[in-house]
Design an enzyme around this catalytic site. Structure first.
Site, PDB file in Angstrom:
ATOM      1  N   GLU A 173     -15.153   3.486  -5.231  1.00  0.00           N
ATOM      2  CA  GLU A 173     -14.487   4.476  -4.368  1.00  0.00           C
ATOM      3  C   GLU A 173     -13.529   5.392  -5.133  1.00  0.00           C
ATOM      4  O   GLU A 173     -12.645   4.933  -5.857  1.00  0.00           O
ATOM      5  CB  GLU A 173     -13.723   3.747  -3.262  1.00  0.00           C
ATOM      6  N   LYS A 175     -10.628   7.335  -4.684  1.00  0.00           N
ATOM      7  CA  LYS A 175      -9.579   7.338  -3.642  1.00  0.00           C
ATOM      8  C   LYS A 175      -8.224   7.512  -4.300  1.00  0.00           C
ATOM      9  O   LYS A 175      -7.822   6.709  -5.134  1.00  0.00           O
ATOM     10  CB  LYS A 175      -9.727   6.016  -2.887  1.00  0.00           C
ATOM     11  N   LYS A 236     -16.792   9.391   2.669  1.00  0.00           N
ATOM     12  CA  LYS A 236     -15.925   8.432   3.360  1.00  0.00           C
ATOM     13  C   LYS A 236     -14.997   9.212   4.291  1.00  0.00           C
ATOM     14  O   LYS A 236     -13.973   9.739   3.878  1.00  0.00           O
ATOM     15  CB  LYS A 236     -15.157   7.640   2.310  1.00  0.00           C
ATOM     16  N   GLU A 285     -19.842   0.440   9.795  1.00  0.00           N
ATOM     17  CA  GLU A 285     -18.789  -0.512   9.420  1.00  0.00           C
ATOM     18  C   GLU A 285     -18.284  -1.322  10.602  1.00  0.00           C
ATOM     19  O   GLU A 285     -17.994  -0.773  11.666  1.00  0.00           O
ATOM     20  CB  GLU A 285     -17.628   0.275   8.804  1.00  0.00           C
ATOM     21  N   ASN A 307     -15.792  -4.719   6.815  1.00  0.00           N
ATOM     22  CA  ASN A 307     -14.498  -4.398   6.217  1.00  0.00           C
ATOM     23  C   ASN A 307     -13.572  -5.605   6.317  1.00  0.00           C
ATOM     24  O   ASN A 307     -13.326  -6.126   7.409  1.00  0.00           O
ATOM     25  CB  ASN A 307     -13.874  -3.170   6.886  1.00  0.00           C
ATOM     26  N   GLU A 343     -16.567  -4.963   1.990  1.00  0.00           N
ATOM     27  CA  GLU A 343     -15.635  -3.858   1.730  1.00  0.00           C
ATOM     28  C   GLU A 343     -14.176  -4.332   1.735  1.00  0.00           C
ATOM     29  O   GLU A 343     -13.782  -5.097   2.607  1.00  0.00           O
ATOM     30  CB  GLU A 343     -15.749  -2.791   2.827  1.00  0.00           C
ATOM     31  N   SER A 344     -13.411  -3.821   0.790  1.00  0.00           N
ATOM     32  CA  SER A 344     -11.942  -3.945   0.746  1.00  0.00           C
ATOM     33  C   SER A 344     -11.447  -5.293   0.194  1.00  0.00           C
ATOM     34  O   SER A 344     -12.013  -6.350   0.474  1.00  0.00           O
ATOM     35  CB  SER A 344     -11.289  -3.751   2.119  1.00  0.00           C
TER      36      SER A 344
HETATM   37  O1  LIG Z   1      -7.061   1.526   3.043  1.00  0.00           O
HETATM   38  C1  LIG Z   1      -6.386   1.797   4.056  1.00  0.00           C
HETATM   39  O2  LIG Z   1      -5.150   1.729   4.064  1.00  0.00           O
HETATM   40  C2  LIG Z   1      -7.065   2.259   5.302  1.00  0.00           C
HETATM   41  C3  LIG Z   1      -6.294   2.541   6.424  1.00  0.00           C
HETATM   42  C4  LIG Z   1      -6.900   2.991   7.579  1.00  0.00           C
HETATM   43  C5  LIG Z   1      -8.256   3.182   7.630  1.00  0.00           C
HETATM   44  C6  LIG Z   1      -9.023   2.917   6.513  1.00  0.00           C
HETATM   45  C7  LIG Z   1      -8.439   2.454   5.358  1.00  0.00           C
HETATM   46  N1  LIG Z   1      -9.172   2.183   4.227  1.00  0.00           N
HETATM   47  C8  LIG Z   1     -10.562   2.375   4.103  1.00  0.00           C
HETATM   48  C9  LIG Z   1     -11.143   1.229   3.398  1.00  0.00           C
HETATM   49  O3  LIG Z   1     -11.520   0.322   4.061  1.00  0.00           O
HETATM   50  C10 LIG Z   1     -11.094   1.168   1.908  1.00  0.00           C
HETATM   51  O4  LIG Z   1     -10.850   2.432   1.363  1.00  0.00           O
HETATM   52  C11 LIG Z   1     -12.327   0.619   1.200  1.00  0.00           C
HETATM   53  O5  LIG Z   1     -12.951  -0.414   1.868  1.00  0.00           O
HETATM   54  C12 LIG Z   1     -11.910   0.146  -0.220  1.00  0.00           C
HETATM   55  O6  LIG Z   1     -10.904  -0.820  -0.101  1.00  0.00           O
HETATM   56  P1  LIG Z   1     -10.036  -1.311  -1.352  1.00  0.00           P
HETATM   57  O7  LIG Z   1     -10.969  -1.813  -2.394  1.00  0.00           O
HETATM   58  O8  LIG Z   1      -9.178  -2.410  -0.816  1.00  0.00           O
HETATM   59  O9  LIG Z   1      -9.257  -0.127  -1.820  1.00  0.00           O
END
Ligand SMILES: O=C(O)c1ccccc1NCC(=O)[C@H](O)[C@H](O)COP(=O)(O)O
Length: 389
Positions: A173, A175, A236, A285, A307, A343-344
């Site tokens: 990502e 970001k 995204k 998602e 997620n 994800e995340s």
């Molecule tokens: O990341 C946030 O704070 C967030 C807040 C509100 C809506 C979406 C959000 N994030 C999107 C995502 O889920 C992440 O960008 C993506 O899955 C990557 O996650 P990470 O590896 O933890 O940065």
């Protein structure tokens, strides 16, 4: 607003009042690109009015508008709530009005406080998208798409990477910031990061396009596409209107994100069809069992993202992926040959191994790799080895 006042209605529909020469508001129904068939069917008064401009009797003007607003709002909320969707598409009493003049209907901002960050993002997106649609109507986007280069196979690339390496395909990502973590990388060059990810072994890239909350942009997506990066690109975005899918397509996306916590089933079905028509993949998602069950009941979905972050509270728990893939749900996913993306919150080789063990064939990772001075090397750190070979 300059004398133009929008009222909250169903998705894709808005009522507006415009100043008339005799200084009384007249109302007309404005349609967007959303599929209105459902609303027309269930709501005969809309069906009747869509034939043209309406001019209610003076004495009934305010009452009838209130009733319409209530009826449509109730219908929209009922449909969403019946599917367990807590996110309201728009503020309950319409957008906050700061305009003071003869055509204002509400001075109060009462009830217009979003319940959580996801709802805040969605309300902001609703205003943003209606402004963008004014500037670039759907018809003009469709003309550009006629001559657009073909899309790349996002799902095929993930399947191939998984088969080739035995590891989850990586969606890396791009970001800069997020509501939960703030600024992730000060020195942010999206093209440089995208190239480093590709060199480091990423299969696909996810590019944040939301400006207000993630400091992303469609220019970033376009720049990465035009820089010769070969990885398929996920736009995204917080998609609430089909118009955004067309826009993503012309800006170079190969896939888009549809969030089940925001979109009712009817919207997901409709948007999936549009994606197929435009050659885009859709990453649908989910975060909880109810969303997963809804999505498993929708035909044509190839890619499901789980997620681990609760977008309402920011809580991150990677065991969420395992929980949602246990039992019958996992069986159904395997039977349907769907690709699940974890994800995340993935930071270490153990995290990747954990979600792979749970059943994912791809992972979507932002923070842990974008924060590294060399995001490409961040990928080897995440997998515990060089995956570019
Ligand atoms: O990341 C946030 O704070 C967030 C807040 C509100 C809506 C979406 C959000 N994030 C999107 C995502 O889920 C992440 O960008 C993506 O899955 C990557 O996650 P990470 O590896 O933890 O940065």
């Amino acid at each position: 607003m300059d004398g133009l006042v929008s009222m909250r209605t169903a998705p894709g529909i808005s009522f507006q009042s415009i100043p008339s020469p005799n200084k009384r508001p007249k109302f007309f129904l404005r349609r967007s690109s959303m599929d209105l068939q459902h609303w027309r069917f269930h709501f005969p008064s809309i069906r009747a009015q869509q034939s043209g401009t309406i001019f209610p009797r003076k004495e009934d003007e305010e009452d009838s508008l209130k009733v319409k607003e209530w009826e449509v709002g109730m219908l929209q909320n009922e449909v969403a709530a019946s599917q367990g969707i807590r996110i309201r598409r728009r503020p309950p009493s319409g957008p906050p009005l700061h305009y003071v003049g003869p055509f204002e209907f509400r001075l109060q901002n009462e009830g217009n406080t979003p319940r959580n960050i996801l709802e805040e993002i969605v309300w902001h997106k609703d205003v943003e998208v209606s402004q963008m649609k004014e500037k670039k109507p759907l018809l003009s986007l469709k003309k550009v798409i006629e001559n657009a280069p073909p899309t790349r196979d996002f799902v095929g690339a993930l399947k191939a990477a998984h088969l080739r390496t035995g590891l989850p395909g990586l969606i890396a990502e791009v970001k800069k910031a997020s509501p939960s973590r703030g600024i992730l990388r000060e020195n942010f060059d999206p093209v440089e990061i995208a190239r480093a990810y590709e060199k480091g072994g990423a299969t696909c890239l996810s590019v944040l396009t939301d400006e207000k909350y993630f400091k992303g942009s469609f220019e970033n997506l376009e720049a990465i596409r035009n820089a010769g990066v070969k990885c398929p690109l996920l736009c995204k975005e917080f998609v609430i209107d089909a118009w955004q899918i067309y826009y993503a397509r012309i800006k170079g996306a190969d896939a888009i994100l549809l969030i089940a916590a925001v979109l009712p089933d009817l919207d997901i079905r409709y948007m999936i069809k549009i994606c197929k028509m435009l050659g885009l993949a859709a990453l649908v998602e989910v975060h909880d069992e109810r969303e997963m069950d809804r999505v498993l009941g929708i035909e044509g979905i190839e890619l499901i993202g789980i997620n681990n972050r609760n977008l309402e509270t920011f809580e991150v728990d990677i065991s969420n992926t395992k929980k949602l893939l246990e039992g019958e749900r996992g069986q159904m996913i395997r039977k349907k040959d769907m690709i699940v993306v974890g994800e995340s919150g993935l930071f270490t080789p153990d995290d990747v191994a954990y979600v792979q063990e749970a059943g994912v064939k791809a992972v979507l990772v932002g923070e842990s790799i974008v924060k590294q001075s060399d995001p490409g090397k961040g990928i080897s750190g995440l997998f515990g080895k060089d995956i570019s070979l």
